[in-house]
Write a protein that holds these residues in place. Structure first.
Motif, PDB file in Angstrom:
ATOM      1  N   ASP A 230     -82.537  62.222 -77.823  1.00 12.23           N
ATOM      2  CA  ASP A 230     -82.708  62.652 -76.431  1.00 12.23           C
ATOM      3  C   ASP A 230     -82.016  61.668 -75.498  1.00 12.23           C
ATOM      4  O   ASP A 230     -81.993  60.462 -75.758  1.00 12.23           O
ATOM      5  CB  ASP A 230     -84.193  62.717 -76.063  1.00 12.23           C
ATOM      6  CG  ASP A 230     -84.918  63.857 -76.755  1.00 12.23           C
ATOM      7  OD1 ASP A 230     -84.450  64.998 -76.632  1.00 12.23           O
ATOM      8  OD2 ASP A 230     -85.942  63.603 -77.423  1.00 12.23           O
ATOM      9  N   VAL A 231     -81.465  62.197 -74.414  1.00 12.94           N
ATOM     10  CA  VAL A 231     -80.941  61.334 -73.353  1.00 12.94           C
ATOM     11  C   VAL A 231     -82.089  61.053 -72.393  1.00 12.94           C
ATOM     12  O   VAL A 231     -82.690  61.974 -71.840  1.00 12.94           O
ATOM     13  CB  VAL A 231     -79.770  61.999 -72.610  1.00 12.94           C
ATOM     14  CG1 VAL A 231     -79.329  61.136 -71.426  1.00 12.94           C
ATOM     15  CG2 VAL A 231     -78.600  62.224 -73.564  1.00 12.94           C
ATOM     16  N   GLU A 232     -82.413  59.779 -72.201  1.00 14.22           N
ATOM     17  CA  GLU A 232     -83.559  59.407 -71.371  1.00 14.22           C
ATOM     18  C   GLU A 232     -83.163  59.024 -69.954  1.00 14.22           C
ATOM     19  O   GLU A 232     -83.948  59.200 -69.020  1.00 14.22           O
ATOM     20  CB  GLU A 232     -84.323  58.262 -72.035  1.00 14.22           C
ATOM     21  CG  GLU A 232     -84.925  58.666 -73.392  1.00 14.22           C
ATOM     22  CD  GLU A 232     -85.754  57.566 -74.013  1.00 14.22           C
ATOM     23  OE1 GLU A 232     -85.494  56.377 -73.707  1.00 14.22           O
ATOM     24  OE2 GLU A 232     -86.658  57.886 -74.809  1.00 14.22           O
ATOM     25  N   SER A 233     -81.956  58.505 -69.777  1.00 13.47           N
ATOM     26  CA  SER A 233     -81.504  58.145 -68.436  1.00 13.47           C
ATOM     27  C   SER A 233     -79.991  57.988 -68.436  1.00 13.47           C
ATOM     28  O   SER A 233     -79.364  57.813 -69.490  1.00 13.47           O
ATOM     29  CB  SER A 233     -82.156  56.838 -67.964  1.00 13.47           C
ATOM     30  OG  SER A 233     -81.750  55.751 -68.782  1.00 13.47           O
ATOM     31  N   ARG A 239     -67.212  57.969 -61.929  1.00 16.11           N
ATOM     32  CA  ARG A 239     -66.082  57.760 -62.838  1.00 16.11           C
ATOM     33  C   ARG A 239     -66.476  57.133 -64.175  1.00 16.11           C
ATOM     34  O   ARG A 239     -65.730  57.212 -65.140  1.00 16.11           O
ATOM     35  CB  ARG A 239     -65.021  56.886 -62.157  1.00 16.11           C
ATOM     36  CG  ARG A 239     -64.447  57.509 -60.893  1.00 16.11           C
ATOM     37  CD  ARG A 239     -63.341  56.651 -60.312  1.00 16.11           C
ATOM     38  NE  ARG A 239     -62.199  56.565 -61.219  1.00 16.11           N
ATOM     39  CZ  ARG A 239     -61.234  57.472 -61.280  1.00 16.11           C
ATOM     40  NH1 ARG A 239     -61.277  58.541 -60.501  1.00 16.11           N
ATOM     41  NH2 ARG A 239     -60.225  57.314 -62.110  1.00 16.11           N
ATOM     42  N   HIS A 240     -67.648  56.529 -64.219  1.00 11.43           N
ATOM     43  CA  HIS A 240     -68.074  55.868 -65.457  1.00 11.43           C
ATOM     44  C   HIS A 240     -69.590  55.907 -65.551  1.00 11.43           C
ATOM     45  O   HIS A 240     -70.290  55.475 -64.634  1.00 11.43           O
ATOM     46  CB  HIS A 240     -67.582  54.418 -65.491  1.00 11.43           C
ATOM     47  CG  HIS A 240     -67.984  53.688 -66.732  1.00 11.43           C
ATOM     48  ND1 HIS A 240     -69.070  52.826 -66.775  1.00 11.43           N
ATOM     49  CD2 HIS A 240     -67.465  53.695 -67.988  1.00 11.43           C
ATOM     50  CE1 HIS A 240     -69.189  52.338 -68.000  1.00 11.43           C
ATOM     51  NE2 HIS A 240     -68.229  52.840 -68.752  1.00 11.43           N
ATOM     52  N   GLN A 241     -70.090  56.463 -66.659  1.00  5.03           N
ATOM     53  CA  GLN A 241     -71.531  56.574 -66.850  1.00  5.03           C
ATOM     54  C   GLN A 241     -71.920  56.038 -68.228  1.00  5.03           C
ATOM     55  O   GLN A 241     -71.107  56.035 -69.155  1.00  5.03           O
ATOM     56  CB  GLN A 241     -72.007  58.035 -66.749  1.00  5.03           C
ATOM     57  CG  GLN A 241     -71.543  58.786 -65.512  1.00  5.03           C
ATOM     58  CD  GLN A 241     -70.202  59.461 -65.719  1.00  5.03           C
ATOM     59  OE1 GLN A 241     -69.921  59.994 -66.791  1.00  5.03           O
ATOM     60  NE2 GLN A 241     -69.356  59.445 -64.687  1.00  5.03           N
ATOM     61  N   ILE A 242     -73.179  55.606 -68.321  1.00  8.53           N
ATOM     62  CA  ILE A 242     -73.753  55.195 -69.601  1.00  8.53           C
ATOM     63  C   ILE A 242     -75.041  55.983 -69.803  1.00  8.53           C
ATOM     64  O   ILE A 242     -75.959  55.918 -68.979  1.00  8.53           O
ATOM     65  CB  ILE A 242     -74.051  53.687 -69.645  1.00  8.53           C
ATOM     66  CG1 ILE A 242     -72.756  52.884 -69.473  1.00  8.53           C
ATOM     67  CG2 ILE A 242     -74.721  53.320 -70.971  1.00  8.53           C
ATOM     68  CD1 ILE A 242     -72.982  51.384 -69.421  1.00  8.53           C
ATOM     69  N   GLY A 248     -82.076  54.348 -78.781  1.00 11.62           N
ATOM     70  CA  GLY A 248     -81.631  53.022 -78.376  1.00 11.62           C
ATOM     71  C   GLY A 248     -80.133  52.888 -78.207  1.00 11.62           C
ATOM     72  O   GLY A 248     -79.645  51.824 -77.805  1.00 11.62           O
ATOM     73  N   SER A 249     -79.388  53.938 -78.485  1.00  6.07           N
ATOM     74  CA  SER A 249     -77.934  53.862 -78.344  1.00  6.07           C
ATOM     75  C   SER A 249     -77.521  54.028 -76.883  1.00  6.07           C
ATOM     76  O   SER A 249     -78.246  54.609 -76.073  1.00  6.07           O
ATOM     77  CB  SER A 249     -77.258  54.939 -79.200  1.00  6.07           C
ATOM     78  OG  SER A 249     -77.670  56.226 -78.798  1.00  6.07           O
TER      79      SER A 249
END
Length: 440
Positions: A230-233, A239-242, A248-249
């Motif tokens: 799941d994507v948590e945040s 232009r750049h996202q994490i 934990g990745s």
């Protein structure tokens, strides 16, 4: 405030495939039809869905095949030109909304740019009441945006089709039709693609063995899959996202697409006040005649709750049925015809018919067929489903699976047997002669 004094035979809220495939036949038969649209004429499919997707996917498929054939006589293949593809897409798709609007008006449909909604059991266009003997809701669906920190940074498939620059790194949340299709286009074009899926079983409506093969082939091309994640945040900027995940990745991206599903557009139209029952996730509840819980109000297309896929072919079938019901040509309850569906990935995944319990499946590899060798379609597979020795379903993974499944759908619908195929001398050599020979 506009003044609308005319009484219409049918008022339709929405202007997509589920709308115009109903409105145009009625108008041609002399019925007074009004169509309300508060967004873009023609709806999602031609402007932001089926048509731009198929256009971009076909170009990507052509490029992919050319690279496969490079060592067989085509020589060096030039790099993929995303800017040229974007220009081609806009030149082809952008005029469609005006062309469709013109086609509505040419057959006598009254078109009103307005928000259609109910006040009590009355239909209004903005603040003006619309008088109609029958009302049809063809409201469609829209992308679901996950409720997570940073979701304002997320894009949708609509945004993808309008990207002027190909992102170096693309992340897609979800693993349904749209995810596989966008991933295939972007990967072939040169993007590094990651698909994040909350469980381990994408595309549940298709045979699992073919889905696993599709995933393997995309992984071979370079697509990365993060299953049971799941994507948590999401942190970053435009232009750049994490993306921070439940495992934990940290997944770095230049664009992140939300493709976790589509929800019915049922809010803000006064359904609850009117007495029209709907499910927030599934859509408007209709009976066997596609009528809602409010008399003389019907619904069609992706907005209704149904057991079959919410795709364009089912919407068109519903619209055709309602046009015949309203003119008296049809009096029986609605039933869906044989439905074929495809994921326009590279390769394509397509299926038609029955794969339920009680059917027997047979796998056919197409690797030895001359047509597969010529087209570099190695790795293609067909799964056939039988019940009582009759062909009732077919699924295929291959570069041209969508075309082959359309052909097999005809065999299933007409209940053609081996002896029937033997009466036809297909063009040889051809994919049809090869495939039908194996089936027979």
């Amino acid at each position: 405030m506009m003044k609308i004094s005319e009484t219409y035979d049918v008022a339709i809220v929405g202007s997509g495939q589920a709308s115009w495939n109903l409105a145009i036949p009625l108008a041609k038969q002399g019925q007074k039809v009004v169509m309300l649209e508060n967004d873009i004429w023609g709806g999602t499919c031609p402007n932001r869905g089926c048509d731009p997707k198929k256009l971009m996917s076909q170009v990507a498929l052509n490029y992919y095949q050319a690279k496969l054939q490079a060592s067989k006589g085509l020589g060096t293949i030039s790099s993929f030109d995303w800017h040229a593809l974007s220009k081609f897409k806009h030149q082809t798709i952008d005029p469609l909304t005006d062309q469709l609007h013109d086609s509505f008006q040419k057959v006598g449909i009254t078109t009103i740019k307005a928000h259609g909604h109910f006040v009590g059991d009355k239909l209004f266009a903005n603040r003006q009441e619309i008088h109609a003997k029958k009302i049809v809701l063809a409201l469609g669906r829209s992308a679901v945006i996950p409720n997570i920190l940073g979701n304002e940074l997320l894009k949708t498939s609509t945004d993808f089709f309008d990207l002027e620059e190909l992102p170096k790194k693309l992340t897609i949340i979800g693993a349904g039709y749209i995810a596989f299709e966008l991933a295939s286009i972007a990967q072939v074009a040169g993007s590094n693609v990651t698909i994040i899926q909350h469980n381990h079983r994408p595309l549940k409506q298709f045979p699992e063995v073919l889905v696993k093969d599709l995933v393997k082939q995309l992984e071979t091309q370079g697509v990365k899959f993060l299953m049971d994640t799941d994507v948590e945040s999401i942190l970053g900027d435009s232009r750049h996202q994490i993306a921070h995940t439940s495992t934990g990745s940290r997944v770095e991206s230049n664009v992140i697409i939300a493709a976790i599903g589509r929800q019915p557009n049922i809010h803000g139209v006064g359904l609850e006040e009117s007495g029209i029952k709907a499910d927030d996730k599934k859509g408007i509840i209709v009976d066997e005649y596609l009528q809602t819980t409010l008399p003389n109000v019907y619904a069609t297309g992706d907005v209704i709750s149904k057991s079959v896929p919410a795709i364009t072919p089912t919407a068109i079938s519903e619209a055709h049925y309602l046009s015949q019901l309203f003119t008296g040509e049809e009096k029986k309850p609605f039933s869906y015809p044989l439905i074929a569906t495809a994921v326009y990935g590279i390769p394509r995944l397509a299926m038609v018919g029955d794969f339920s319990e009680g059917t027997n499946q047979k796998e056919i590899s197409l690797d030895t067929l001359f047509s597969s060798v010529v087209s570099s379609e190695i790795g293609s597979k067909v799964y056939l489903s039988y019940k009582n020795n009759k062909l009732v379903g077919a699924a295929m993974l291959g570069l041209h699976a969508d075309e082959r499944i359309n052909e097999l759908a005809l065999l299933i619908q007409k209940q053609m047997m081996s002896k029937d195929l033997e009466k036809i001398d297909f063009i040889f050599p051809s994919p049809q002669s090869d495939l039908f020979k194996l089936i027979s």
